[in-house]
Design an enzyme around this catalytic site. Structure first.
Site, mmCIF file in Angstrom:
data_model
loop_
_atom_site.group_PDB
_atom_site.id
_atom_site.type_symbol
_atom_site.label_atom_id
_atom_site.label_comp_id
_atom_site.label_asym_id
_atom_site.label_seq_id
_atom_site.Cartn_x
_atom_site.Cartn_y
_atom_site.Cartn_z
ATOM 1 N N PHE A 191 -12.015 -75.563 4.197
ATOM 2 C CA PHE A 191 -12.878 -74.485 3.679
ATOM 3 C C PHE A 191 -12.949 -74.518 2.149
ATOM 4 C CE2 PHE A 191 -12.472 -69.757 2.582
ATOM 5 C CZ PHE A 191 -13.834 -69.576 2.435
ATOM 6 N N ASP A 250 -8.148 -86.617 3.578
ATOM 7 C CA ASP A 250 -7.973 -85.546 4.564
ATOM 8 C C ASP A 250 -7.639 -86.170 5.917
ATOM 9 O OD1 ASP A 250 -9.288 -82.365 4.634
ATOM 10 O OD2 ASP A 250 -8.691 -83.331 6.497
ATOM 11 N N THR A 276 -7.715 -82.440 10.618
ATOM 12 C CA THR A 276 -7.157 -81.634 11.704
ATOM 13 C C THR A 276 -8.303 -80.798 12.271
ATOM 14 O OG1 THR A 276 -6.707 -79.717 10.301
ATOM 15 C CG2 THR A 276 -4.987 -81.422 10.401
ATOM 16 N N THR A 304 3.453 -80.423 7.401
ATOM 17 C CA THR A 304 2.381 -80.690 6.422
ATOM 18 C C THR A 304 2.663 -80.013 5.082
ATOM 19 O OG1 THR A 304 0.613 -81.182 7.969
ATOM 20 C CG2 THR A 304 -0.045 -80.170 5.893
ATOM 21 N N THR A 311 -0.996 -69.939 -2.632
ATOM 22 C CA THR A 311 -1.498 -68.636 -2.193
ATOM 23 C C THR A 311 -0.699 -67.489 -2.811
ATOM 24 O OG1 THR A 311 -1.553 -67.212 -0.223
ATOM 25 C CG2 THR A 311 -0.042 -69.036 -0.140
ATOM 26 N N ASP A 312 -1.324 -66.300 -2.884
ATOM 27 C CA ASP A 312 -0.579 -65.118 -3.339
ATOM 28 C C ASP A 312 0.419 -64.647 -2.273
ATOM 29 O OD1 ASP A 312 -2.385 -64.096 -1.484
ATOM 30 O OD2 ASP A 312 -3.082 -62.448 -2.739
ATOM 31 N N GLU A 313 0.301 -65.192 -1.058
ATOM 32 C CA GLU A 313 1.202 -64.739 0.016
ATOM 33 C C GLU A 313 2.660 -65.145 -0.241
ATOM 34 O OE1 GLU A 313 -0.275 -65.032 4.028
ATOM 35 O OE2 GLU A 313 -2.337 -65.200 3.312
ATOM 36 N N TYR A 331 3.922 -69.430 7.504
ATOM 37 C CA TYR A 331 2.922 -70.024 6.601
ATOM 38 C C TYR A 331 3.314 -69.798 5.141
ATOM 39 C CZ TYR A 331 -1.239 -70.139 3.630
ATOM 40 O OH TYR A 331 -2.118 -70.370 2.581
ATOM 41 N N LYS A 342 4.476 -72.440 2.137
ATOM 42 C CA LYS A 342 3.773 -72.599 0.859
ATOM 43 C C LYS A 342 4.726 -72.317 -0.310
ATOM 44 C CE LYS A 342 -0.007 -73.412 0.144
ATOM 45 N NZ LYS A 342 -0.756 -74.698 0.003
ATOM 46 N N ASN A 356 -9.663 -65.867 0.344
ATOM 47 C CA ASN A 356 -11.010 -66.360 0.088
ATOM 48 C C ASN A 356 -11.933 -66.030 1.255
ATOM 49 O OD1 ASN A 356 -10.958 -69.381 -1.887
ATOM 50 N ND2 ASN A 356 -9.458 -67.761 -1.919
ATOM 51 N N ARG A 401 -6.354 -56.496 1.306
ATOM 52 C CA ARG A 401 -6.422 -57.853 0.766
ATOM 53 C C ARG A 401 -7.341 -57.826 -0.455
ATOM 54 N NH1 ARG A 401 -2.732 -57.753 3.559
ATOM 55 N NH2 ARG A 401 -2.272 -58.921 5.454
ATOM 56 N N PRO A 428 3.202 -59.599 13.925
ATOM 57 C CA PRO A 428 4.590 -59.382 13.504
ATOM 58 C C PRO A 428 4.754 -59.672 12.009
ATOM 59 C CG PRO A 428 4.456 -61.032 15.289
ATOM 60 C CD PRO A 428 3.056 -60.660 14.932
ATOM 61 N N HIS A 432 3.496 -58.255 9.482
ATOM 62 C CA HIS A 432 2.207 -58.257 8.772
ATOM 63 C C HIS A 432 2.342 -57.660 7.361
ATOM 64 C CE1 HIS A 432 -2.389 -57.932 9.678
ATOM 65 N NE2 HIS A 432 -2.111 -58.725 8.660
HETATM 66 P P1 NAD Z 1 -8.244 -75.135 5.702
HETATM 67 O O1 NAD Z 1 -7.311 -74.909 6.838
HETATM 68 O O2 NAD Z 1 -9.669 -74.691 5.837
HETATM 69 O O3 NAD Z 1 -8.289 -76.685 5.309
HETATM 70 C C1 NAD Z 1 -7.135 -77.470 5.225
HETATM 71 C C2 NAD Z 1 -7.567 -78.924 5.162
HETATM 72 O O4 NAD Z 1 -6.380 -79.722 5.065
HETATM 73 C C3 NAD Z 1 -8.327 -79.400 6.395
HETATM 74 O O5 NAD Z 1 -9.451 -80.164 6.020
HETATM 75 C C4 NAD Z 1 -7.305 -80.268 7.136
HETATM 76 O O6 NAD Z 1 -7.910 -81.313 7.892
HETATM 77 C C5 NAD Z 1 -6.469 -80.803 5.981
HETATM 78 N N1 NAD Z 1 -5.109 -81.183 6.394
HETATM 79 C C6 NAD Z 1 -4.240 -80.452 7.141
HETATM 80 N N2 NAD Z 1 -3.106 -81.143 7.331
HETATM 81 C C7 NAD Z 1 -3.245 -82.324 6.667
HETATM 82 C C8 NAD Z 1 -2.412 -83.449 6.464
HETATM 83 N N3 NAD Z 1 -1.185 -83.521 7.017
HETATM 84 N N4 NAD Z 1 -2.866 -84.478 5.719
HETATM 85 C C9 NAD Z 1 -4.103 -84.435 5.152
HETATM 86 N N5 NAD Z 1 -4.957 -83.405 5.333
HETATM 87 C C10 NAD Z 1 -4.525 -82.345 6.074
HETATM 88 O O7 NAD Z 1 -7.550 -74.435 4.441
HETATM 89 P P2 NAD Z 1 -8.218 -73.692 3.205
HETATM 90 O O8 NAD Z 1 -8.459 -72.273 3.568
HETATM 91 O O9 NAD Z 1 -9.332 -74.524 2.690
HETATM 92 O O10 NAD Z 1 -7.001 -73.714 2.177
HETATM 93 C C11 NAD Z 1 -6.833 -74.818 1.271
HETATM 94 C C12 NAD Z 1 -5.593 -74.573 0.440
HETATM 95 O O11 NAD Z 1 -5.727 -73.342 -0.284
HETATM 96 C C13 NAD Z 1 -4.310 -74.437 1.266
HETATM 97 O O12 NAD Z 1 -3.277 -75.093 0.584
HETATM 98 C C14 NAD Z 1 -4.060 -72.935 1.329
HETATM 99 O O13 NAD Z 1 -2.691 -72.668 1.427
HETATM 100 C C15 NAD Z 1 -4.633 -72.495 -0.014
HETATM 101 N N6 NAD Z 1 -5.146 -71.112 -0.050
HETATM 102 C C16 NAD Z 1 -6.020 -70.658 0.888
HETATM 103 C C17 NAD Z 1 -6.515 -69.367 0.793
HETATM 104 C C18 NAD Z 1 -7.536 -68.838 1.766
HETATM 105 O O14 NAD Z 1 -7.881 -67.647 1.716
HETATM 106 N N7 NAD Z 1 -8.089 -69.644 2.663
HETATM 107 C C19 NAD Z 1 -6.100 -68.526 -0.249
HETATM 108 C C20 NAD Z 1 -5.192 -69.033 -1.189
HETATM 109 C C21 NAD Z 1 -4.726 -70.326 -1.092
#
Ligand code: NAD
Length: 357
Positions: free
Chosen positions: A11, A32, A35, A99, A133-135, A166, A170, A196, A230, A297, A299
């Site tokens: 995303f 990538d 997954t 991962t 992440t802020d989490e 999760y 992180k 996001n 959030r 759980p 939360h």
């Molecule tokens: P997502 O789940 O949409 O995408 C993750 C991507 O990583 C996917 O394309 C997946 O195929 C790839 N991936 C997973 N395991 C892998 C591996 N072992 N090797 C290579 N590629 C792999 O996640 P997102 O929402 O786009 O988040 C991206 C990053 O931003 C993450 O690190 C997440 O912790 C961080 N983040 C996300 C948010 C949010 O609201 N979505 C907020 C803050 C931070």
């Protein structure tokens, strides 16, 4: 600049790549594993660019990382690859440990060895940007518990107190990244961002799930009372912030990124229902589909980011308010229902794997 971006089919990663290819002259290598959350169709608008390359690689696979680094010789790494869905981490934490922790460790080691052979001038400019992440900070007091709680925000010096598998994975990866800087002098940058939302979000997360369920007349599940808060950020604003940090951030620094948009989950769902009623009117209210389900759980109750450091030091600020961003998002899902269906029913994955099951 030549950027190696991990998780670029996800995303946020796909938003970062679309931004870089469309708005700069930089070259992108998207690494990538693909997954369930990775989707190359999110990159269809830029995949024909001669500045874009894709490598299907697992970040836990050291030899493959070495091969990609040696072949493309990137100037920086933006590390977004992760398992990212909290509910999945509660049902099965193993993939998250693998991962998010082992994968980040493997990438750090590959980067450290890659830098050893680099000439000093290039080495001084190299950056390893870890996207987090802020989490990792746990949660903040909820206004229902303390009237003055809204003044409390996560800053870059907030203590780590993750609640879920999760966020714990992180947090571990953030600690590894800082240790690789302190011990091995790896020039790292860390960003911690709030929730996001926006186009190409996998339809298991709250906002796309609610939009799609509402369109299909299915229940709109709300955890507990729906009063969890959030701080929502439009994904394209996050992509701009990340690009600003990789370009101008100071090595060793952490930057918090947030949207100044604190909303209770139930408010978010009501807003989506109201926009849908306007854009896709129907006789019965979409709000009638709201269904309370047992709370997750552990939360977290409230997240809120103080993003003043990135604003003051790097001049970044979000361009979308929640009201403008959520309207764009709902419209995008209406216009791209086909993308969602292909992701949801597995057609996309089956076609990619060349199977008919
Ligand atoms: P997502 O789940 O949409 O995408 C993750 C991507 O990583 C996917 O394309 C997946 O195929 C790839 N991936 C997973 N395991 C892998 C591996 N072992 N090797 C290579 N590629 C792999 O996640 P997102 O929402 O786009 O988040 C991206 C990053 O931003 C993450 O690190 C997440 O912790 C961080 N983040 C996300 C948010 C949010 O609201 N979505 C907020 C803050 C931070």
């Amino acid at each position: 600049m030549k950027l190696l971006i991990t998780g670029g089919a996800g995303f946020i990663g796909s938003a970062v790549i679309r931004h870089i290819i469309n708005d700069s002259d930089d070259v992108v290598i998207n690494l990538d594993k693909l997954t369930y959350a990775g989707n190359l169709e999110s990159l269809a608008s830029v995949s024909q660019s001669n500045r874009y390359t894709f490598e299907q690689v697992d970040i836990c696979h050291r030899a493959e990382l070495d091969r990609v680094l040696n072949r493309y010789q990137p100037d920086a790494i933006m590390h977004l690859a992760a398992e990212s869905h909290v509910d999945r981490s509660i049902d099965g934490p193993a993939e998250f440990i693998q991962t998010n922790i082992v994968g980040t460790y493997t990438l750090l080691e590959a980067a450290r060895h890659y830098l050893r052979a680099m000439e000093p001038k290039r080495k001084a400019q190299f950056r390893f940007h870890h996207i987090s992440t802020d989490e990792v900070y746990g949660d903040l007091p909820h206004p229902s518990e303390a009237a003055d709680s809204t003044a409390q925000l996560f800053t870059e010096s907030s203590a780590y107190a993750p609640s879920s598998p999760y966020s714990a994975s992180k947090a571990s990866s953030d600690h590894l990244v800082r240790a690789w800087q302190r011990t091995y002098d790896l020039p790292v940058l860390i960003t911690n961002c709030s929730n996001n939302y926006g186009p190409y979000h996998f339809p298991e997360k709250l906002i796309p799930l609610v939009i799609l369920n509402a369109l299909e007349g299915k229940p709109l599940p709300i955890y507990g009372k729906g009063d969890q808060i959030r701080d929502w950020l439009f994904v394209e604003d996050h992509a701009r912030a990340l690009y600003r940090v990789i370009r101008e951030g100071n090595p060793g620094e952490t930057y918090n990124i947030g949207g100044h948009n604190e909303k209770q989950n139930i408010e978010v769902v009501h807003t989506i229902c109201e926009i849908l009623q306007e854009l896709r009117p129907q006789a019965s209210s979409y709000k009638a589909l709201i269904t309370n389900v047992a709370d997750r759980p552990g939360h977290d109750r409230r997240y809120a980011i103080d993003a003043s450091k990135i604003h003051l030091e790097l001049g970044w600020a979000p361009t979308e308010t929640f009201e403008t961003g959520i309207r764009k998002t709902v419209q995008w899902y209406l216009d791209n229902y086909h993308w969602c269906q292909r992701v949801q029913d597995g057609t996309y994955q089956r076609e990619r794997l060349g199977t008919n099951q």
